[in-house]
Design an enzyme around this catalytic site. Structure first.
Site, PDB file in Angstrom:
ATOM      1  N   HIS A  23      -1.435  -1.372  -4.054  1.00 40.42           N
ATOM      2  CA  HIS A  23      -2.689  -1.039  -3.368  1.00 40.42           C
ATOM      3  C   HIS A  23      -2.751   0.482  -3.158  1.00 40.42           C
ATOM      4  O   HIS A  23      -1.814   1.083  -2.617  1.00 40.42           O
ATOM      5  CB  HIS A  23      -2.720  -1.781  -2.028  1.00 40.42           C
ATOM      6  CG  HIS A  23      -4.004  -1.675  -1.282  1.00 40.42           C
ATOM      7  ND1 HIS A  23      -5.123  -2.429  -1.573  1.00 40.42           N
ATOM      8  CD2 HIS A  23      -4.353  -0.898  -0.209  1.00 40.42           C
ATOM      9  CE1 HIS A  23      -6.098  -2.131  -0.722  1.00 40.42           C
ATOM     10  NE2 HIS A  23      -5.656  -1.194   0.112  1.00 40.42           N
TER      11      HIS A  23
ATOM     12  N   ASP B  43      -4.843   3.506  -1.520  1.00 38.46           N
ATOM     13  CA  ASP B  43      -5.848   3.841  -0.504  1.00 38.46           C
ATOM     14  C   ASP B  43      -6.371   5.263  -0.691  1.00 38.46           C
ATOM     15  O   ASP B  43      -5.666   6.231  -0.391  1.00 38.46           O
ATOM     16  CB  ASP B  43      -5.225   3.710   0.892  1.00 38.46           C
ATOM     17  CG  ASP B  43      -5.049   2.260   1.296  1.00 38.46           C
ATOM     18  OD1 ASP B  43      -6.028   1.492   1.211  1.00 38.46           O
ATOM     19  OD2 ASP B  43      -3.922   1.883   1.689  1.00 38.46           O
TER      20      ASP B  43
ATOM     21  N   SER C  42       0.843  -1.199   0.000  1.00 36.34           N
ATOM     22  CA  SER C  42       0.000   0.000   0.000  1.00 36.34           C
ATOM     23  C   SER C  42       0.874   1.243   0.000  1.00 36.34           C
ATOM     24  O   SER C  42       1.659   1.454   0.932  1.00 36.34           O
ATOM     25  CB  SER C  42      -0.886   0.012   1.245  1.00 36.34           C
ATOM     26  OG  SER C  42      -1.393   1.316   1.437  1.00 36.34           O
TER      27      SER C  42
ATOM     28  N   MET D 250     -11.269  -5.996   5.984  1.00 35.61           N
ATOM     29  CA  MET D 250     -10.425  -5.079   6.764  1.00 35.61           C
ATOM     30  C   MET D 250     -10.117  -5.739   8.100  1.00 35.61           C
ATOM     31  O   MET D 250     -11.026  -6.125   8.846  1.00 35.61           O
ATOM     32  CB  MET D 250     -11.150  -3.751   7.011  1.00 35.61           C
ATOM     33  CG  MET D 250     -11.366  -2.874   5.797  1.00 35.61           C
ATOM     34  SD  MET D 250      -9.864  -2.378   4.941  1.00 35.61           S
ATOM     35  CE  MET D 250      -8.899  -1.617   6.224  1.00 35.61           C
TER      36      MET D 250
ATOM     37  N   MET E 120     -12.051   4.408   0.233  1.00 40.31           N
ATOM     38  CA  MET E 120     -12.605   4.621   1.574  1.00 40.31           C
ATOM     39  C   MET E 120     -13.283   5.978   1.549  1.00 40.31           C
ATOM     40  O   MET E 120     -12.835   6.944   2.174  1.00 40.31           O
ATOM     41  CB  MET E 120     -11.490   4.544   2.622  1.00 40.31           C
ATOM     42  CG  MET E 120     -11.083   3.110   2.916  1.00 40.31           C
ATOM     43  SD  MET E 120      -9.477   2.992   3.708  1.00 40.31           S
ATOM     44  CE  MET E 120      -8.430   3.116   2.268  1.00 40.31           C
TER      45      MET E 120
ATOM     46  N   MET F 236      -8.870   8.106   0.502  1.00 40.29           N
ATOM     47  CA  MET F 236      -9.637   8.468   1.712  1.00 40.29           C
ATOM     48  C   MET F 236     -10.189   9.880   1.586  1.00 40.29           C
ATOM     49  O   MET F 236      -9.493  10.773   1.088  1.00 40.29           O
ATOM     50  CB  MET F 236      -8.720   8.402   2.936  1.00 40.29           C
ATOM     51  CG  MET F 236      -8.053   7.057   3.131  1.00 40.29           C
ATOM     52  SD  MET F 236      -7.158   7.007   4.680  1.00 40.29           S
ATOM     53  CE  MET F 236      -6.345   5.409   4.528  1.00 40.29           C
TER      54      MET F 236
ATOM     55  N   HIS G 145      -8.584   1.073  -3.485  1.00 45.14           N
ATOM     56  CA  HIS G 145      -9.451   0.847  -2.321  1.00 45.14           C
ATOM     57  C   HIS G 145     -10.091   2.179  -1.949  1.00 45.14           C
ATOM     58  O   HIS G 145      -9.431   3.058  -1.394  1.00 45.14           O
ATOM     59  CB  HIS G 145      -8.570   0.295  -1.178  1.00 45.14           C
ATOM     60  CG  HIS G 145      -9.293   0.071   0.103  1.00 45.14           C
ATOM     61  ND1 HIS G 145      -8.614  -0.155   1.303  1.00 45.14           N
ATOM     62  CD2 HIS G 145     -10.621   0.027   0.413  1.00 45.14           C
ATOM     63  CE1 HIS G 145      -9.498  -0.326   2.269  1.00 45.14           C
ATOM     64  NE2 HIS G 145     -10.699  -0.213   1.768  1.00 45.14           N
TER      65      HIS G 145
ATOM     66  N   ASP H  43      -6.614  -6.617   4.711  1.00 45.50           N
ATOM     67  CA  ASP H  43      -5.981  -5.308   4.748  1.00 45.50           C
ATOM     68  C   ASP H  43      -5.887  -4.771   6.172  1.00 45.50           C
ATOM     69  O   ASP H  43      -6.908  -4.505   6.808  1.00 45.50           O
ATOM     70  CB  ASP H  43      -6.824  -4.362   3.873  1.00 45.50           C
ATOM     71  CG  ASP H  43      -6.184  -3.006   3.662  1.00 45.50           C
ATOM     72  OD1 ASP H  43      -5.089  -2.771   4.181  1.00 45.50           O
ATOM     73  OD2 ASP H  43      -6.813  -2.179   2.973  1.00 45.50           O
TER      74      ASP H  43
HETATM   75  C1  DX5 Z   1      -5.896   1.277   6.133  1.00 44.00           C
HETATM   76  C2  DX5 Z   1      -5.604   1.017   4.685  1.00 44.00           C
HETATM   77  C3  DX5 Z   1      -4.507   0.038   4.512  1.00 44.00           C
HETATM   78  C4  DX5 Z   1      -3.186   0.429   5.102  1.00 44.00           C
HETATM   79  C5  DX5 Z   1      -2.555  -0.817   5.638  1.00 44.00           C
HETATM   80  O1  DX5 Z   1      -7.017   2.060   6.234  1.00 44.00           O
HETATM   81  O2  DX5 Z   1      -6.743   0.536   4.010  1.00 44.00           O
HETATM   82  O3  DX5 Z   1      -4.375  -0.364   3.157  1.00 44.00           O
HETATM   83  O4  DX5 Z   1      -2.316   1.042   4.212  1.00 44.00           O
HETATM   84  O5  DX5 Z   1      -1.391  -0.480   6.290  1.00 44.00           O
HETATM   85  P1  DX5 Z   1      -0.640  -1.463   7.292  1.00 44.00           P
HETATM   86  O6  DX5 Z   1      -0.191  -2.638   6.479  1.00 44.00           O
HETATM   87  O7  DX5 Z   1       0.506  -0.616   7.770  1.00 44.00           O
HETATM   88  O8  DX5 Z   1      -1.598  -1.836   8.360  1.00 44.00           O
HETATM   89 ZN    ZN Z   2      -6.421  -0.374   1.920  1.00 43.50          ZN
END
Ligand code: DX5
Ligand code: ZN
Length: 226
Positions: A36, A38, A11, A140, A71, A40, A69, A178
């Site tokens: 990946h 993320d 990620s 998650m 969010m 947000m 992903h 994740d």
């Molecule tokens: C969290 C994200 C993850 C995050 C995971 O909200 O969706 O993808 O980057 O990070 P680690 O592996 O550090 O928990």
């Molecule tokens: Zn993620």
């Protein structure tokens, strides 16, 4: 037939955004197969990252699978833009869209693979009626929003449940997990039947990212052959 090796999806959330192209290059070179991404919005989760332009600009930097992903609330409003940015998978949260079935169909109609994600407090039953139209289920294993958190053990049984349902019903989705996955927790999620893992902190803080990926794949193989 032998099962495919564990898919590692580093990620970029844990990378240095000021050097993002170089960071993504290290993902390519590490032997990981997915990136990946993320996204947000500061509403669905208490953090803000990046949008479709960031992904579009990164697209020429890597041939790997882009695993986006979302969010964000009402992801259906942005699906087309994320598809046009070059995402291969677009994963939305079941908690963030009212008409989940329609949103997943929209993702597929844009030519992308459709994923559904569930936060730790959402049970598998909440997504049972869409399991026949998804290419990925993202479980998650932490509350979304930040990298570097610890895996929540009560989420593990949902991985097993999804693996069992897939077997029983003949579904074709991949299971991805994740949050908080590292060399100490990878065997636990592999034992439950995951196909892929997201790694933020563990990948980007590893002394050697290539050796880290090799080790994770090897630990998964050991666990599967046990
Ligand atoms: C969290 C994200 C993850 C995050 C995971 O909200 O969706 O993808 O980057 O990070 P680690 O592996 O550090 O928990
Ligand atoms: Zn993620």
């Amino acid at each position: 037939m032998e099962q495919a090796p564990l898919i590692i999806a580093p990620s970029v959330l844990s990378s240095d955004f000021s050097r993002i192209a170089e960071e993504v290059k290290t993902i390519d070179e590490s032997g990981a197969k997915w990136v990946h991404l993320d996204v947000m919005d500061g509403r669905f989760v208490p953090n803000i990252t990046f949008g479709p332009k960031f992904i579009k600009d990164l697209r020429p930097c890597s041939p790997l699978v882009f695993d986006t992903h979302l969010m964000i609330m009402e992801p259906e409003r942005y699906v087309e833009l994320f598809a046009q940015s070059g995402s291969d998978y677009i994963t939305v949260h079941s908690e963030a869209t009212i008409h989940l079935h329609r949103t997943l169909q929209l993702i597929r109609s844009c030519g992308c693979k459709a994923g559904v994600a569930i936060v730790p407090s959402t049970p598998v039953v909440a997504i049972e009626s869409v399991l026949d139209i998804v290419d990925q289920v993202l479980v998650m294993t932490v509350n979304p929003g930040f990298g570097g958190q610890q895996l929540i053990p009560s989420t593990l049984r949902k991985i097993s449940e999804l693996a069992q349902l897939r077997e029983q019903e003949g579904y074709e989705y991949l299971i991805n997990v994740d949050g908080g996955i590292n060399v100490r927790t990878v065997k636990d999620v592999v034992a439950c039947g995951t196909d892929a893992i997201v790694c933020g902190n563990a990948f980007f803080n590893a002394e050697n990212r290539t050796s880290f990926v090799e080790l994770m794949i090897e630990l998964a193989r050991e666990e599967r052959n046990r």
